[in-house]
Design a protein around this motif. Sequence first.
Motif, PDB file in Angstrom:
ATOM      1  N   ASN A   1       0.801  -1.232   0.000  1.00  0.00           N
ATOM      2  CA  ASN A   1       0.000   0.000   0.000  1.00  0.00           C
ATOM      3  C   ASN A   1       0.833   1.280   0.000  1.00  0.00           C
ATOM      4  O   ASN A   1       0.355   2.329   0.428  1.00  0.00           O
ATOM      5  CB  ASN A   1      -0.976   0.013   1.186  1.00  0.00           C
ATOM      6  CG  ASN A   1      -2.025  -1.068   1.063  1.00  0.00           C
ATOM      7  OD1 ASN A   1      -2.843  -1.063   0.152  1.00  0.00           O
ATOM      8  ND2 ASN A   1      -1.978  -2.027   1.962  1.00  0.00           N
ATOM      9  N   CYS A   2       2.068   1.206  -0.459  1.00  0.00           N
ATOM     10  CA  CYS A   2       2.849   2.427  -0.684  1.00  0.00           C
ATOM     11  C   CYS A   2       2.387   3.084  -1.981  1.00  0.00           C
ATOM     12  O   CYS A   2       1.903   2.414  -2.898  1.00  0.00           O
ATOM     13  CB  CYS A   2       4.339   2.119  -0.781  1.00  0.00           C
ATOM     14  SG  CYS A   2       5.104   1.720   0.798  1.00  0.00           S
ATOM     15  N   SER A   3       2.582   4.398  -2.059  1.00  0.00           N
ATOM     16  CA  SER A   3       2.255   5.138  -3.279  1.00  0.00           C
ATOM     17  C   SER A   3       3.444   6.012  -3.637  1.00  0.00           C
ATOM     18  O   SER A   3       3.873   6.850  -2.839  1.00  0.00           O
ATOM     19  CB  SER A   3       1.007   5.995  -3.064  1.00  0.00           C
ATOM     20  OG  SER A   3       0.626   6.614  -4.273  1.00  0.00           O
ATOM     21  N   ILE A   4       3.983   5.798  -4.824  1.00  0.00           N
ATOM     22  CA  ILE A   4       5.144   6.551  -5.296  1.00  0.00           C
ATOM     23  C   ILE A   4       4.743   7.266  -6.582  1.00  0.00           C
ATOM     24  O   ILE A   4       4.455   6.633  -7.599  1.00  0.00           O
ATOM     25  CB  ILE A   4       6.348   5.619  -5.539  1.00  0.00           C
ATOM     26  CG1 ILE A   4       6.693   4.877  -4.239  1.00  0.00           C
ATOM     27  CG2 ILE A   4       7.545   6.406  -6.041  1.00  0.00           C
ATOM     28  CD1 ILE A   4       7.793   3.860  -4.383  1.00  0.00           C
ATOM     29  N   ASP A   5       4.694   8.601  -6.528  1.00  0.00           N
ATOM     30  CA  ASP A   5       4.237   9.397  -7.672  1.00  0.00           C
ATOM     31  C   ASP A   5       5.352   9.593  -8.691  1.00  0.00           C
ATOM     32  O   ASP A   5       6.518   9.747  -8.334  1.00  0.00           O
ATOM     33  CB  ASP A   5       3.769  10.779  -7.191  1.00  0.00           C
ATOM     34  CG  ASP A   5       2.580  10.706  -6.257  1.00  0.00           C
ATOM     35  OD1 ASP A   5       1.899   9.664  -6.254  1.00  0.00           O
ATOM     36  OD2 ASP A   5       2.342  11.687  -5.532  1.00  0.00           O
ATOM     37  N   ARG A   6       4.970   9.626  -9.951  1.00  0.00           N
ATOM     38  CA  ARG A   6       5.958   9.914 -10.990  1.00  0.00           C
ATOM     39  C   ARG A   6       6.290  11.404 -11.003  1.00  0.00           C
ATOM     40  O   ARG A   6       5.550  12.239 -10.473  1.00  0.00           O
ATOM     41  CB  ARG A   6       5.444   9.476 -12.354  1.00  0.00           C
ATOM     42  CG  ARG A   6       4.228  10.227 -12.887  1.00  0.00           C
ATOM     43  CD  ARG A   6       3.900   9.691 -14.282  1.00  0.00           C
ATOM     44  NE  ARG A   6       2.730  10.326 -14.867  1.00  0.00           N
ATOM     45  CZ  ARG A   6       1.503   9.851 -14.741  1.00  0.00           C
ATOM     46  NH1 ARG A   6       1.284   8.769 -14.020  1.00  0.00           N
ATOM     47  NH2 ARG A   6       0.483  10.467 -15.309  1.00  0.00           N
TER      48      ARG A   6
END
Length: 343
Positions: free
Chosen positions: A213-218
């Motif tokens: 459930n990590c979120s890494i934005d471009r």
Amino acid sequence: MEFTAAQIAGFINGKIIGDPEAVITGVSPIERGETGHLSFIAQDRFAHYINTTACSVLVVSENLLTKDSYTPTIIAVEDAYLSFQVLMNLYEQMRERKTGVEEGSYIHESAEIGEKVYIGAFTYISEEVKIGKETQIHPQVYIGKNVKIGRNCRIDCGVKIYDYTVIGDHCTIHANAVIGSDGFGFQPSEKGYTKIPQLGNVVIEDDVEIGSNCSIDRGTIGSTIIGKGTKLDNLIQIAHNVKIGEHNVIAAQAGIAGSTTVGDWNMIGGQTGIVGHIQIGNKVRIQGQSGVNTSAADGEVLYGSPAMNAGDFRRNYVHFKNFTEIINRINILERNAKEKSNE
């Protein structure tokens, strides 16, 4: 799988005290040991379990051993904690790895799939994707256009990997992580907030682990980068154009805002918030729940919100705990001074 004590000792260069043919079929925490299982003792506070555990074999730090014989078979090593890690890593490597493509998956004809790759059911792989050999793609994963994934990676169920993401070798991405979603970029105007297109990508270097459930934005333009050997806990937000260096560890629920740069070998505690456009040096340690709003030099230790030098925080906290008493004393002094001036 079954192993004898002698086989286990051979893996970790241990010395056997007891039956070298004792067989183990599983592992247990030392507090809940079971017959036929292996466990370890590395600290003095657990040493009493050597005589009381039901485990058949124990890996024990040699400085904790005081007798020539014990009920369980003992494998004496210099550091039981490190030796047990070696065993767990070996076991992970020995487990049967799947290969092939399961029914229900879609793979675009232009995708390049390496040798001994596993692709689980209902996974979607877009055009021009490249996946290195021995990588494991578990069920219900989405992989966008032009994504590059290295060799011997593990992508768990439900992961979403957006277009043009680059993932190195030996990476692990746990369930439901989202890699490459839009950065939080909006321009205020008279009519509200106008979205700024997010045209960059995410680059994840070798040996990175990303929790569930990590979120890494471009990046808006350019790349969001997660450096070699960095480990992210669950539920972490990394914003657009953040650059994280090598061998960092970041605990759960931390968030790093856009365009901040984090150096190498940092330790960032859980629920830490780091503002955008600052620099975090190397070997910085940040206490959990800290709010970091200024750059940090190499080797700093930060506490509090807003975060400050750990020594300053502790000294100030002593006064903070007594703040009500201090205010009362000041009020008394001011009242006494006023009474004297009126005499």
